[in-house]
Design a protein around this motif. Structure first.
Motif, PDB file in Angstrom:
ATOM      1  N   MET A  87       0.806  -1.224   0.000  1.00 50.55           N
ATOM      2  CA  MET A  87       0.000   0.000   0.000  1.00 50.55           C
ATOM      3  C   MET A  87       0.838   1.273   0.000  1.00 50.55           C
ATOM      4  N   ILE A  88       0.405   2.221  -0.841  1.00 54.38           N
ATOM      5  CA  ILE A  88       0.994   3.561  -0.926  1.00 54.38           C
ATOM      6  C   ILE A  88      -0.159   4.555  -1.009  1.00 54.38           C
ATOM      7  N   TRP A  89      -0.041   5.685  -0.314  1.00 56.77           N
ATOM      8  CA  TRP A  89      -1.008   6.759  -0.534  1.00 56.77           C
ATOM      9  C   TRP A  89      -0.412   7.668  -1.593  1.00 56.77           C
ATOM     10  N   GLU A  90      -1.044   7.707  -2.751  1.00 55.45           N
ATOM     11  CA  GLU A  90      -0.499   8.415  -3.910  1.00 55.45           C
ATOM     12  C   GLU A  90      -0.640   9.926  -3.740  1.00 55.45           C
ATOM     13  N   GLU A  91       0.476  10.626  -3.870  1.00 55.39           N
ATOM     14  CA  GLU A  91       0.478  12.082  -3.722  1.00 55.39           C
ATOM     15  C   GLU A  91       0.881  12.787  -5.011  1.00 55.39           C
ATOM     16  N   ASP A  92       0.820  12.056  -6.133  1.00 51.35           N
ATOM     17  CA  ASP A  92       1.199  12.623  -7.424  1.00 51.35           C
ATOM     18  C   ASP A  92       0.606  11.750  -8.521  1.00 51.35           C
ATOM     19  N   GLY A  93       0.563  12.256  -9.723  1.00 55.37           N
ATOM     20  CA  GLY A  93       0.185  11.450 -10.876  1.00 55.37           C
ATOM     21  C   GLY A  93      -1.300  11.235 -11.039  1.00 55.37           C
ATOM     22  N   PRO A  94      -1.678  10.314 -11.922  1.00 59.45           N
ATOM     23  CA  PRO A  94      -3.085  10.122 -12.273  1.00 59.45           C
ATOM     24  C   PRO A  94      -3.933   9.532 -11.134  1.00 59.45           C
ATOM     25  N   ASP A  95      -3.316   8.911 -10.150  1.00 58.89           N
ATOM     26  CA  ASP A  95      -4.051   8.343  -9.017  1.00 58.89           C
ATOM     27  C   ASP A  95      -3.919   9.219  -7.769  1.00 58.89           C
ATOM     28  N   GLN A 108       9.645   1.384  -2.651  1.00 60.26           N
ATOM     29  CA  GLN A 108       9.753   0.907  -1.271  1.00 60.26           C
ATOM     30  C   GLN A 108       9.699   2.049  -0.255  1.00 60.26           C
ATOM     31  N   GLY A 109      10.304   3.182  -0.561  1.00 60.85           N
ATOM     32  CA  GLY A 109      10.370   4.298   0.371  1.00 60.85           C
ATOM     33  C   GLY A 109       9.077   5.058   0.552  1.00 60.85           C
ATOM     34  N   GLU A 110       8.046   4.717  -0.223  1.00 64.63           N
ATOM     35  CA  GLU A 110       6.762   5.410  -0.123  1.00 64.63           C
ATOM     36  C   GLU A 110       5.675   4.539   0.492  1.00 64.63           C
ATOM     37  N   ARG A 111       5.988   3.323   0.808  1.00 65.45           N
ATOM     38  CA  ARG A 111       4.960   2.391   1.274  1.00 65.45           C
ATOM     39  C   ARG A 111       4.533   2.696   2.704  1.00 65.45           C
TER      40      ARG A 111
END
Length: 184
Positions: A87-95, A108-111
């Motif tokens: 799981m990652i909380w997306e803070e950029d891009g289309p999602d 790995q560093g964003e999970r």
């Protein structure tokens, strides 16, 4: 009579720090902190501004690190699930401002489950701000989570002392909203 279960967050308009307030659920109240930049109207909220948006937002579910002391959250009256390694909380891009899942060893560093030097995000409750139709740059990853021991301001989230977080989690109900505003 009908009602919507509500968490109220109230922050004084003036004071020594613009990020300290009170979080209340019915007759239970505890100190809380918000973004170190204070409160901002939702229309003015921007990514990285360290401000918390004023408004009423849904709370749909919670995530927690799968630790023995937190497993009781599975039995709470509110939907809590352990977060997975992907799981990652997306803070950029289309999602933008969405919970996404990484494949293999990417990002790995964003999970959410990555090792951290603190336990502030062992329990997180996403605040339903800018998520129905997310607008990039309007703010993402706003959660209720544990506060730092010194109760310093957050990056825009709402936080309570760690010792109050599990009690708050026990008081959450399906359909609950969070009402964030200044004292009136």
């Amino acid at each position: 009579m009908t009602w919507i279960p509500t968490i109220s967050v109230r922050v004084p308009r003036i004071g020594d720090s613009g990020w300290t307030g009170t979080l209340s659920v019915e007759d239970w109240s505890v100190p809380c902190v918000i973004g170190s930049g204070g409160l901002v109207t939702a229309a003015m909220k921007r990514e990285g501004d360290r401000k918390t948006p004023v408004g009423v937002y849904p709370l749909r579910y919670g995530l927690f690190r799968d630790l023995p002391a937190l497993r009781t959250l599975r039995d709470a009256g509110f939907p809590f699930v352990p977060y997975s390694d992907e799981m990652i909380w997306e803070e950029d891009g289309p999602d933008y401002n969405r919970l996404v899942f990484a494949e293999g060893s990417e990002r790995q560093g964003e999970r959410l489950a990555r090792p951290r030097d603190h336990d502030l995000f062992d329990v997180i409750i996403p605040i339903g701000y800018n998520d129905a139709v997310p607008q990039a740059g309007r703010g993402s990853a706003l959660f209720i989570h544990a506060a730092r021991p010194d109760m310093s301001g957050t990056a825009g989230c709402v936080a309570v002392r760690r010792e109050h977080l599990l009690e708050l989690a026990r008081r959450l109900r399906p359909g609950m909203v969070i009402d964030i505003d200044h004292d009136h």
